[in-house]
Design an enzyme around this catalytic site. Structure first.
Site, PDB file in Angstrom:
ATOM      1  N   SER A 145      53.996 -39.614   0.056  1.00  9.50           N
ATOM      2  CA  SER A 145      53.614 -39.997   1.410  1.00  9.50           C
ATOM      3  C   SER A 145      52.727 -41.233   1.363  1.00  9.50           C
ATOM      4  O   SER A 145      52.020 -41.469   0.367  1.00  9.50           O
ATOM      5  CB  SER A 145      52.850 -38.851   2.086  1.00  9.50           C
ATOM      6  OG  SER A 145      52.309 -39.258   3.331  1.00  9.50           O
ATOM      7  N   TYR A 148      45.831 -32.748   1.474  1.00 12.09           N
ATOM      8  CA  TYR A 148      47.195 -33.253   1.585  1.00 12.09           C
ATOM      9  C   TYR A 148      47.295 -34.626   0.924  1.00 12.09           C
ATOM     10  O   TYR A 148      48.201 -34.877   0.126  1.00 12.09           O
ATOM     11  CB  TYR A 148      47.635 -33.339   3.051  1.00 12.09           C
ATOM     12  CG  TYR A 148      49.081 -33.779   3.201  1.00 12.09           C
ATOM     13  CD1 TYR A 148      50.121 -32.887   2.980  1.00 12.09           C
ATOM     14  CD2 TYR A 148      49.397 -35.102   3.526  1.00 12.09           C
ATOM     15  CE1 TYR A 148      51.437 -33.281   3.088  1.00 12.09           C
ATOM     16  CE2 TYR A 148      50.722 -35.504   3.642  1.00 12.09           C
ATOM     17  CZ  TYR A 148      51.733 -34.594   3.424  1.00 12.09           C
ATOM     18  OH  TYR A 148      53.040 -35.000   3.516  1.00 12.09           O
TER      19      TYR A 148
END
Length: 255
Positions: free
Chosen positions: A138, A148
């Site tokens: 990501s 995350y």
């Protein structure tokens, strides 16, 4: 005919990978937790593209079930030519407010499964002298936004190291680093994304096509779209103190 294995294959970017690869003539091994959804996707791919499909029901937060997927990747009699490590999800809220078991399960899916499955696939592919591994990371891997970001940073750096180790073997490794993408990802995480302008959103099918083009070129980090290429380029040179300052404003107490 070559075979691709895709984790998290029943929704979002994983589903787009499954369709794109089947459309290109690959047989596909579909991995996810929900058998009914797997069977639906499998039936659709066979009917639409006339390819072979196989389903593996596995929760990648479970070590034994992850091991079954690794065994499939390591099977030299049924070679997998392309692995897409896509399975993942995000936890809503801040790290210290989560139960640690939630964080450990999330880590197992986002990081440990990528480690284990890349190891199995990388060794099998290197033995055969060809193959490719795509680890879906990501743009968040370049910022500091909780676990995350940390987990995705691991995926990006791990993939870069794996690509270096595989250089000259006929096997490649690519980290796909998308930004905001129109999928059910944020809805499942119960995160309100209404403030994000439309021009920042990506189409899953388009970013998958671009990623596969980058894989064919042997590119190690694939960042789809001009806007996110610019953002990642800036984040690589901006002082980390500024990146952290932005993160601290987002994660103020009470948020």
């Amino acid at each position: 005919m070559s075979t691709a294995l895709v984790t998290g294959a029943t929704a979002g970017i994983g589903l787009s990978f499954a369709h794109a690869l089947a459309e290109r003539g690959h047989d596909v091994v579909l991995v996810a937790r929900d058998r009914a959804r797997l069977e639906n996707v499998s039936d659709e791919l066979r009917a639409k593209y006339a390819v072979g499909t196989e389903i593996l029901v596995a929760d990648l937060s479970d070590r034994a079930e992850t091991g079954k997927v690794a065994e499939r990747l390591a099977d030299l009699a049924r070679p997998v030519d392309l692995l897409v490590n896509n399975a993942g999800y995000s936890l809503k809220g801040s790290f210290l407010r989560h139960d640690i078991a939630q964080e450990e399960a999330n880590f197992d899916v986002l990081c440990r499964a990528v480690l284990v499955l890349s190891h199995a696939a990388g060794n099998a592919m290197r033995t055969r002298g060809h193959g490719a591994i795509v680890n879906v990371s990501s743009v968040a891997s370049f910022i500091t936004a909780g676990t995350y970001s940390a987990n995705k940073a691991y995926v990006t750096v791990f993939t870069e190291g794996l690509a270096a180790e595989l250089r000259g073997t006929g096997v490649t490794a690519t980290a796909l680093c998308p930004g905001f993408t129109h999928t059910e990802f944020h809805e499942r995480a119960q995160v309100d994304m209404s403030s994000i302008p439309e021009f920042m959103w990506l189409d899953a099918d388009r970013l998958v096509r671009d990623c596969l083009d980058d894989v064919a070129k042997g590119r190690v980090v694939s960042v789809p779209s001009p806007q996110y290429k610019a953002i990642v380029g800036a984040l690589r040179v901006v002082p980390r103190s500024l990146v952290r300052r932005r993160a601290s404003s987002v994660h103020r107490p009470g948020k």
